[in-house]
Write an enzyme that holds these catalytic residues in place. Structure first.
Site, PDB file in Angstrom:
ATOM      1  N   MET A   1       8.264  -3.186 101.479  1.00  0.00           N
ATOM      2  CA  MET A   1       6.908  -3.619 101.150  1.00  0.00           C
ATOM      3  C   MET A   1       6.999  -4.869 100.259  1.00  0.00           C
ATOM      4  O   MET A   1       6.059  -5.192  99.539  1.00  0.00           O
ATOM      5  CB  MET A   1       6.139  -2.491 100.468  1.00  0.00           C
ATOM      6  CG  MET A   1       5.995  -1.290 101.401  1.00  0.00           C
ATOM      7  SD  MET A   1       4.549  -0.285 101.083  1.00  0.00           S
ATOM      8  CE  MET A   1       4.916   0.323  99.474  1.00  0.00           C
ATOM      9  N   GLY A   2       8.142  -5.571 100.326  1.00  0.00           N
ATOM     10  CA  GLY A   2       8.290  -6.825  99.593  1.00  0.00           C
ATOM     11  C   GLY A   2       8.577  -6.612  98.119  1.00  0.00           C
ATOM     12  O   GLY A   2       8.943  -5.525  97.692  1.00  0.00           O
TER      13      GLY A   2
ATOM     14  N   LEU B   1      11.117  -7.904  96.467  1.00  0.00           N
ATOM     15  CA  LEU B   1      12.481  -7.393  96.685  1.00  0.00           C
ATOM     16  C   LEU B   1      13.299  -7.364  95.396  1.00  0.00           C
ATOM     17  O   LEU B   1      13.185  -8.245  94.550  1.00  0.00           O
ATOM     18  CB  LEU B   1      13.184  -8.270  97.721  1.00  0.00           C
ATOM     19  CG  LEU B   1      12.454  -8.355  99.069  1.00  0.00           C
ATOM     20  CD1 LEU B   1      13.183  -9.308 100.010  1.00  0.00           C
ATOM     21  CD2 LEU B   1      12.290  -6.986  99.711  1.00  0.00           C
TER      22      LEU B   1
ATOM     23  N   HIS C   1      16.734  -3.193  97.467  1.00  0.00           N
ATOM     24  CA  HIS C   1      16.542  -3.682  98.839  1.00  0.00           C
ATOM     25  C   HIS C   1      17.790  -4.429  99.318  1.00  0.00           C
ATOM     26  O   HIS C   1      18.198  -4.294 100.465  1.00  0.00           O
ATOM     27  CB  HIS C   1      15.355  -4.647  98.909  1.00  0.00           C
ATOM     28  CG  HIS C   1      14.034  -4.036  98.568  1.00  0.00           C
ATOM     29  ND1 HIS C   1      13.346  -4.337  97.421  1.00  0.00           N
ATOM     30  CD2 HIS C   1      13.285  -3.117  99.226  1.00  0.00           C
ATOM     31  CE1 HIS C   1      12.227  -3.656  97.395  1.00  0.00           C
ATOM     32  NE2 HIS C   1      12.154  -2.902  98.471  1.00  0.00           N
TER      33      HIS C   1
ATOM     34  N   GLN D   1      -0.450   4.208 103.392  1.00  0.00           N
ATOM     35  CA  GLN D   1       0.365   5.152 102.611  1.00  0.00           C
ATOM     36  C   GLN D   1      -0.034   5.213 101.143  1.00  0.00           C
ATOM     37  O   GLN D   1       0.588   5.921 100.359  1.00  0.00           O
ATOM     38  CB  GLN D   1       1.849   4.836 102.767  1.00  0.00           C
ATOM     39  CG  GLN D   1       2.339   3.581 102.066  1.00  0.00           C
ATOM     40  CD  GLN D   1       3.782   3.274 102.414  1.00  0.00           C
ATOM     41  OE1 GLN D   1       4.096   2.856 103.517  1.00  0.00           O
ATOM     42  NE2 GLN D   1       4.693   3.462 101.469  1.00  0.00           N
TER      43      GLN D   1
ATOM     44  N   LYS E   1      16.519   6.782  96.361  1.00  0.00           N
ATOM     45  CA  LYS E   1      15.474   7.000  95.348  1.00  0.00           C
ATOM     46  C   LYS E   1      14.263   7.713  95.973  1.00  0.00           C
ATOM     47  O   LYS E   1      13.682   8.597  95.379  1.00  0.00           O
ATOM     48  CB  LYS E   1      15.028   5.678  94.720  1.00  0.00           C
ATOM     49  CG  LYS E   1      13.977   5.890  93.638  1.00  0.00           C
ATOM     50  CD  LYS E   1      13.510   4.611  93.025  1.00  0.00           C
ATOM     51  CE  LYS E   1      12.523   3.882  93.880  1.00  0.00           C
ATOM     52  NZ  LYS E   1      11.180   4.518  93.972  1.00  0.00           N
ATOM     53  N   ASP E   2      13.930   7.292  97.196  1.00  0.00           N
ATOM     54  CA  ASP E   2      12.820   7.941  97.913  1.00  0.00           C
ATOM     55  C   ASP E   2      13.403   8.998  98.850  1.00  0.00           C
ATOM     56  O   ASP E   2      13.262   8.910 100.072  1.00  0.00           O
ATOM     57  CB  ASP E   2      12.036   6.885  98.696  1.00  0.00           C
ATOM     58  CG  ASP E   2      11.423   5.865  97.760  1.00  0.00           C
ATOM     59  OD1 ASP E   2      10.685   6.258  96.857  1.00  0.00           O
ATOM     60  OD2 ASP E   2      11.717   4.663  97.920  1.00  0.00           O
TER      61      ASP E   2
ATOM     62  N   SER F   1      13.003  -0.271  91.268  1.00  0.00           N
ATOM     63  CA  SER F   1      11.780  -0.091  92.041  1.00  0.00           C
ATOM     64  C   SER F   1      10.891  -1.308  91.793  1.00  0.00           C
ATOM     65  O   SER F   1      10.914  -1.875  90.691  1.00  0.00           O
ATOM     66  CB  SER F   1      11.064   1.172  91.540  1.00  0.00           C
ATOM     67  OG  SER F   1       9.720   1.149  91.949  1.00  0.00           O
ATOM     68  N   SER F   2      10.110  -1.670  92.798  1.00  0.00           N
ATOM     69  CA  SER F   2       9.206  -2.819  92.617  1.00  0.00           C
ATOM     70  C   SER F   2       8.211  -2.530  91.495  1.00  0.00           C
ATOM     71  O   SER F   2       7.740  -3.430  90.809  1.00  0.00           O
ATOM     72  CB  SER F   2       8.449  -3.101  93.914  1.00  0.00           C
ATOM     73  OG  SER F   2       9.364  -3.273  94.960  1.00  0.00           O
TER      74      SER F   2
END
Ligand code: PAF
Length: 275
Positions: A28-29, A31, A35, A59, A147-148, A183-184
């Site tokens: 989802m960018g 980065l 990523h 989502q 992580k997810d 994480s972003s």
């Protein structure tokens, strides 16, 4: 590096590479190194790496979270160019969803515990968009972060049922020096909360060091208390790594999962406990 937005451009770009194996990294960018580790894994495994950048509205259960989601397309494209990614797909909503054929799979417990219980509809949105991407790109491999972990299990199930030709590869969580999972969302933490957030990993490590099949409910409570000393925890749960149940099979592999809030930013993390 080719950057494409339309389906026709994507199809044309992929058809010229039809003799190559494709590695796909959906993002989802905004980065970060997490990523980049997925991209490196794809570059090692596949001949041709495709990265998608799309902030997927379906989502997000919380509209404010979607509004505040960080975006940095220009910087992301520069980063991907440096990484020598082959193709970047950054579609808009209509391009992806206009002719969507819904996917119907049963996820059972995977979609009713942990994140699914706190973020209603979240994984249905993830499945919708990943299903569309898999149909359009038909990669040999697709890469997701540890992580997810719950997302990884759900996508592995999607692939098992609908895309058996795609190998789903989980890559280890990348952490800041002090332990916070990359994480972003970390970019939205204040300096003070960023420091506090490192404690999340300490609590997970404490859980790993003290884990014993027989003490898990006590341990969950202790870890929740430890989290509450510096943040607003939503859950701390110990569950089986393969099906996310917690009905207690001693021989299974176990994992601890947590979600907690710092300054309004929701952070998740997990750790393998025994195997
Ligand atoms: O993990 C993410 O960034 C997203 O859930 C994904 C897989 C790109 C789908 O939008």
């Amino acid at each position: 590096m080719q950057v494409v937005k339309q389906l026709q451009e994507l199809n044309e770009a992929l058809s010229t590479e039809s003799n190559k194996s494709i590695g796909f990294v959906p993002t989802m960018g905004f980065l970060h190194h997490g990523h980049l580790s997925l991209i490196n894994a794809s570059k090692k495994k596949a001949d041709f790496t495709v990265v998608s950048i799309f902030v997927n509205p379906t989502q997000f259960n919380n509209p404010t979270d979607l509004e505040n989601y960080p975006v940095s397309l220009k910087e992301d494209l520069m980063t991907l160019e440096k990484q020598e990614v082959d193709l970047v797909f950054c579609p808009d909503y209509n391009t992806l969803y206009t002719n969507e054929k819904p996917v119907d799979i049963t996820l059972g417990k995977l979609d009713s515990v942990l994140e699914a219980r706190k973020r209603k509809g979240h994984f249905q949105g993830v499945i919708r968009v990943v299903n569309i991407f898999f149909k359009l790109i038909n990669p040999n491999y697709a890469f997701f972060g540890e992580k997810d972990y719950q997302q990884y299990l759900i996508i592995a199930e999607l692939a098992r049922v609908c895309f058996p030709q795609i190998e789903i590869i989980m890559c280890p969580t990348q952490r800041e020096q002090v332990g916070l999972a990359m994480s972003s969302r970390n970019s939205r933490l204040s300096t003070k909360d960023f420091e506090k957030a490192n404690e999340i990993y300490r609590v997970l490590k404490y859980c790993k060091e003290n884990f014993d099949f027989s003490n898990r409910e006590e341990l969950e409570k202790t870890c929740l208390k430890k989290l509450a000393e510096f943040s607003e925890p939503e859950y701390f749960e110990i569950r089986h790594s393969d099906d996310l149940l917690n009905n207690g099979d001693k021989l299974k592999s176990w994992r601890a999962f947590t979600a907690t809030n710092l300054g309004g930013i929701r952070l998740i993390d997990n750790i393998a406990l025994n195997q």
